[in-house]
Design an enzyme around this catalytic site. Structure first.
Site, PDB file in Angstrom:
ATOM      1  N   SER A 105      -2.449   8.814  13.670  1.00 55.52           N
ATOM      2  CA  SER A 105      -1.113   8.237  13.841  1.00 55.52           C
ATOM      3  C   SER A 105      -0.395   8.635  15.121  1.00 55.52           C
ATOM      4  O   SER A 105       0.701   8.135  15.372  1.00 55.52           O
ATOM      5  CB  SER A 105      -0.221   8.590  12.655  1.00 55.52           C
ATOM      6  OG  SER A 105      -0.650   7.869  11.535  1.00 55.52           O
ATOM      7  N   PHE A 163      -7.350   4.687  -0.066  1.00 53.13           N
ATOM      8  CA  PHE A 163      -7.981   6.008   0.026  1.00 53.13           C
ATOM      9  C   PHE A 163      -7.653   6.901  -1.160  1.00 53.13           C
ATOM     10  O   PHE A 163      -7.684   8.125  -1.049  1.00 53.13           O
ATOM     11  CB  PHE A 163      -7.588   6.672   1.356  1.00 53.13           C
ATOM     12  CG  PHE A 163      -8.019   5.867   2.554  1.00 53.13           C
ATOM     13  CD1 PHE A 163      -9.337   5.448   2.685  1.00 53.13           C
ATOM     14  CD2 PHE A 163      -7.108   5.496   3.530  1.00 53.13           C
ATOM     15  CE1 PHE A 163      -9.744   4.685   3.780  1.00 53.13           C
ATOM     16  CE2 PHE A 163      -7.502   4.738   4.629  1.00 53.13           C
ATOM     17  CZ  PHE A 163      -8.825   4.325   4.749  1.00 53.13           C
ATOM     18  N   GLN A 165      -9.434   7.318  -3.737  1.00 57.54           N
ATOM     19  CA  GLN A 165     -10.667   8.121  -3.809  1.00 57.54           C
ATOM     20  C   GLN A 165     -11.146   8.318  -2.379  1.00 57.54           C
ATOM     21  O   GLN A 165     -11.488   7.343  -1.700  1.00 57.54           O
ATOM     22  CB  GLN A 165     -11.739   7.398  -4.613  1.00 57.54           C
ATOM     23  CG  GLN A 165     -11.379   7.229  -6.085  1.00 57.54           C
ATOM     24  CD  GLN A 165     -12.539   6.576  -6.813  1.00 57.54           C
ATOM     25  OE1 GLN A 165     -13.529   7.228  -7.118  1.00 57.54           O
ATOM     26  NE2 GLN A 165     -12.417   5.288  -7.048  1.00 57.54           N
ATOM     27  N   THR A 166     -11.198   9.543  -1.949  1.00 62.80           N
ATOM     28  CA  THR A 166     -11.315   9.812  -0.516  1.00 62.80           C
ATOM     29  C   THR A 166     -12.611   9.276   0.108  1.00 62.80           C
ATOM     30  O   THR A 166     -12.554   8.444   1.022  1.00 62.80           O
ATOM     31  CB  THR A 166     -11.164  11.320  -0.261  1.00 62.80           C
ATOM     32  OG1 THR A 166      -9.906  11.724  -0.799  1.00 62.80           O
ATOM     33  CG2 THR A 166     -11.233  11.647   1.209  1.00 62.80           C
ATOM     34  N   SER A 203       4.957   4.435   6.188  1.00 57.19           N
ATOM     35  CA  SER A 203       3.990   3.405   5.794  1.00 57.19           C
ATOM     36  C   SER A 203       3.234   2.898   7.011  1.00 57.19           C
ATOM     37  O   SER A 203       3.833   2.423   7.988  1.00 57.19           O
ATOM     38  CB  SER A 203       4.721   2.241   5.110  1.00 57.19           C
ATOM     39  OG  SER A 203       3.827   1.176   4.883  1.00 57.19           O
ATOM     40  N   ASN A 204       1.908   2.979   6.930  1.00 59.09           N
ATOM     41  CA  ASN A 204       1.082   2.435   8.024  1.00 59.09           C
ATOM     42  C   ASN A 204       1.344   0.953   8.242  1.00 59.09           C
ATOM     43  O   ASN A 204       1.179   0.435   9.354  1.00 59.09           O
ATOM     44  CB  ASN A 204      -0.395   2.652   7.693  1.00 59.09           C
ATOM     45  CG  ASN A 204      -0.816   4.102   7.867  1.00 59.09           C
ATOM     46  OD1 ASN A 204      -0.613   4.693   8.927  1.00 59.09           O
ATOM     47  ND2 ASN A 204      -1.379   4.702   6.824  1.00 59.09           N
ATOM     48  N   THR A 344       2.016  13.559  14.719  1.00 62.88           N
ATOM     49  CA  THR A 344       0.871  14.161  14.059  1.00 62.88           C
ATOM     50  C   THR A 344      -0.110  13.055  13.716  1.00 62.88           C
ATOM     51  O   THR A 344       0.276  11.881  13.660  1.00 62.88           O
ATOM     52  CB  THR A 344       1.330  14.855  12.770  1.00 62.88           C
ATOM     53  OG1 THR A 344       2.220  13.955  12.082  1.00 62.88           O
ATOM     54  CG2 THR A 344       2.067  16.144  13.068  1.00 62.88           C
ATOM     55  N   GLY A 345      -1.339  13.409  13.481  1.00 63.78           N
ATOM     56  CA  GLY A 345      -2.325  12.393  13.115  1.00 63.78           C
ATOM     57  C   GLY A 345      -3.309  12.915  12.082  1.00 63.78           C
ATOM     58  O   GLY A 345      -3.719  14.075  12.142  1.00 63.78           O
ATOM     59  N   ASN A 372      -8.578  15.760   4.830  1.00 60.32           N
ATOM     60  CA  ASN A 372      -8.489  15.878   3.364  1.00 60.32           C
ATOM     61  C   ASN A 372      -8.608  17.342   2.949  1.00 60.32           C
ATOM     62  O   ASN A 372      -9.227  17.677   1.959  1.00 60.32           O
ATOM     63  CB  ASN A 372      -9.557  15.032   2.668  1.00 60.32           C
ATOM     64  CG  ASN A 372      -9.212  14.806   1.198  1.00 60.32           C
ATOM     65  OD1 ASN A 372      -8.055  14.597   0.848  1.00 60.32           O
ATOM     66  ND2 ASN A 372     -10.206  14.860   0.336  1.00 60.32           N
TER      67      ASN A 372
HETATM   68  S1  HEL Z   1      -0.790   9.879   6.929  1.00 54.92           S
HETATM   69  C1  HEL Z   1       0.230  11.103   7.763  1.00 54.92           C
HETATM   70  C2  HEL Z   1      -0.185  10.979   9.221  1.00 54.92           C
HETATM   71  N1  HEL Z   1      -0.550   9.622   9.440  1.00 54.92           N
HETATM   72  C3  HEL Z   1      -0.727   8.755   8.286  1.00 54.92           C
HETATM   73  C4  HEL Z   1      -1.982   8.236   8.922  1.00 54.92           C
HETATM   74  C5  HEL Z   1      -1.704   9.195  10.010  1.00 54.92           C
HETATM   75  N2  HEL Z   1      -3.200   8.510   8.290  1.00 54.92           N
HETATM   76  C6  HEL Z   1      -3.585   7.944   7.157  1.00 54.92           C
HETATM   77  O1  HEL Z   1      -2.929   7.104   6.612  1.00 54.92           O
HETATM   78  C7  HEL Z   1      -4.914   8.472   6.640  1.00 54.92           C
HETATM   79  C8  HEL Z   1      -5.147   8.174   5.225  1.00 54.92           C
HETATM   80  C9  HEL Z   1      -6.362   8.787   4.607  1.00 54.92           C
HETATM   81  C10 HEL Z   1      -6.762  10.130   5.132  1.00 54.92           C
HETATM   82  C11 HEL Z   1      -7.813  10.853   4.278  1.00 54.92           C
HETATM   83  C12 HEL Z   1      -8.178  12.103   5.078  1.00 54.92           C
HETATM   84  O2  HEL Z   1      -7.578  13.155   4.841  1.00 54.92           O
HETATM   85  O3  HEL Z   1      -8.999  11.957   5.968  1.00 54.92           O
HETATM   86  N3  HEL Z   1      -7.277  11.243   2.992  1.00 54.92           N
HETATM   87  C13 HEL Z   1      -7.655  10.686   1.836  1.00 54.92           C
HETATM   88  O4  HEL Z   1      -8.474   9.804   1.761  1.00 54.92           O
HETATM   89  C14 HEL Z   1      -6.980  11.262   0.597  1.00 54.92           C
HETATM   90  N4  HEL Z   1      -7.406  10.650  -0.622  1.00 54.92           N
HETATM   91  C15 HEL Z   1       1.677  10.821   7.479  1.00 54.92           C
HETATM   92  C16 HEL Z   1      -0.106  12.497   7.320  1.00 54.92           C
HETATM   93  C17 HEL Z   1       0.887  11.454  10.206  1.00 54.92           C
HETATM   94  O5  HEL Z   1       0.861  12.647  10.433  1.00 54.92           O
HETATM   95  O6  HEL Z   1       1.715  10.679  10.659  1.00 54.92           O
HETATM   96  O7  HEL Z   1      -2.352   9.643  10.856  1.00 54.92           O
END
Ligand code: HEL
Length: 429
Positions: A105, A163, A165-166, A203-204, A344-345, A372
């Protein structure tokens, strides 16, 4: 100015963690706009970075499950880097601050800059309905362009279900190519989360629509606009938007996704289309390029002062009053009184922090090649206090963090609220 030619962890502090993650219950973010950005201290008057503390934050990140982690600080006295662990678990190559990775992100800040340049060029107005530019696209004519950029549209985040289920969720989309319209439809099939403008709800979907606006207004692919307006003028040689190519070209870091099942092996998630995110999260970059970008942005080299001011107009995202969101830009208020700006991402296999001071003079990018794994993300957030406040994070122990901190990361009492806890509990996003 470089304006273009045309110009879920539960229980302890669960609510706090959720709001920090940007998945806050609406109440926490319904507050009135925050006071204007704090001004001091800035890059010139901050405590010197503490490199041992920086390294400790990286070690804590490894102790929490990351194969590797790194941080790079740049300020008028030069560049300092720290690395720990490996950038690839198979080859065993050491982590390298010059290698490319997925920034998730942090892409939103790039998308915001492109859209705000279009505002500067009078091609779009922040407070006009999105439907004025993309007729009939959204189900509510009250949703404005500013609502998208501030996460106040009420459009649900389709990635929560995607996601849930990861690993199965990831594998189902790893090689998939979505149209913007398909992604938007996933959101529109879910109930909206708030009335337009009422509260912050990350929200993405908002930034998928931002991508649609960029393409509609410029008649070009978003990739071309990132390139022409930001990447080329700033000379970001290691930054790209290659959707839907699945590879990270050149020297790069391999990313590892943590399965939900305890003890299951990490999944190499390096290669994917990131089509599920596009303008919300599909860019690739390096620490040096991200610091150049954030610094140039805060120094006013990419936007008019009016647009930069709009970007810096922040509202709280949590109840601690230390975390804020502007237009595709975060502000974190640190323990030494410094405010830092950036994003952050989280994308499968990669956690990123890219922040700079208000004057753009000190910047830091940190990343870990795991996701995750909320504790690793929280530990990585300790690099902010080390880089901008010269402050040590709590030391990791086998069971979590020392100094009485909760297992989710350094205690707020240590100066930094748990930094960015993306998905506080596996499967509970
Ligand atoms: S989430 C956040 C972050 N943003 C948003 C976006 C991003 N990333 C996502 O939407 C990733 C979703 C799935 C990530 C996955 C993992 O950890 O790799 N997790 C799962 O599948 C959990 N079931 C708000 C944290 C941001 O910092 O802005 O980047």
């Amino acid at each position: 100015m470089l304006l273009p030619p045309t110009h879920r962890r539960l229980a302890v502090g669960a609510a706090l963690l959720a709001v920090v993650a940007g998945v806050a219950p609406a109440t926490a973010a319904q507050a009135a706009p925050a006071p204007a950005a704090r001004t001091a201290p800035t890059g010139g008057s901050l405590p010197a970075p503490d490199l041992d503390a920086l390294d400790q934050a990286l070690l804590n990140t490894l102790a929490a499950g990351a194969p590797g982690a790194m941080a790079r600080i740049t300020d008028p006295s030069g560049v300092r880097t720290k690395t720990e662990g490996v950038r690839d678990r198979v080859t065993g190559e050491a982590m390298d601050t010059r290698a490319r990775f997925r920034i998730g992100s942090v892409t939103k800040t790039f998308s915001s800059v492109v859209l705000l340049q279009l505002v500067d060029e009078k091609k779009i107005e922040l407070d006009r309905p999105v439907n004025d530019y993309l007729p009939g696209l959204l189900p509510d004519d009250r949703i404005t362009v500013r609502h998208l950029l501030t996460h106040r549209s009420g459009l649900s985040d389709y990635t929560n279900a995607m996601f849930y289920q990861t690993v199965p969720g990831f594998e189902a989309v790893r090689n998939k190519v979505f149209t913007h319209q398909e992604l938007l439809q996933l959101s529109l099939d879910e109930p909206r989360t708030t009335e337009p403008g009422v509260s912050y709800k990350y929200s993405n979907t908002n930034f998928v629509v931002v991508g649609m606006l960029i393409e509609k207004l410029t008649h070009h692919k978003a990739a071309d606009e990132y390139q022409r307006r930001i990447i080329k003028p700033l000379g970001l040689r290691d930054t790209s938007y290659v959707h839907p190519d699945t590879r990270i070209k050149g020297a790069h870091i391999s990313g590892y996704l943590t399965p939900d099942e305890a003890g299951a092996p990490l999944v190499d998630s390096t290669e994917q289309t990131v089509s599920w995110a596009q303008s919300a999260g599909a860019m690739i970059s390096t620490p040096a390029d991200l610091s150049t970008f954030m610094s140039a942005l805060l120094k006013g080299r990419l936007l008019s002062s009016t647009s930069l001011d709009a970007m810096l107009t922040m509202t709280p995202t949590d109840a601690t009053n230390t975390r804020f969101y502007g237009l595709g830009l975060r502000r974190y208020d640190l323990s030494c009184g410094a405010s830092v700006y950036g994003h952050t991402g989280t994308v499968q296999g990669f956690y990123t922090y890219a922040f700079t001071t208000r004057d753009g003079k000190r910047s830091m990018t940190a990343m870990a090649n795991v996701s995750n794994q909320g504790a690793a993300n929280t530990a990585l957030g300790g690099t902010l206090e080390a880089a901008f406040c010269g402050k040590k994070p709590a030391q990791a122990t086998a069971r979590g963090f020392a100094a009485g901190a909760p297992a989710t990361g350094p205690a707020p009492a240590a100066g930094l609220a748990p930094a960015e806890v993306d998905l506080p509990e596996r499967n509970s996003r």
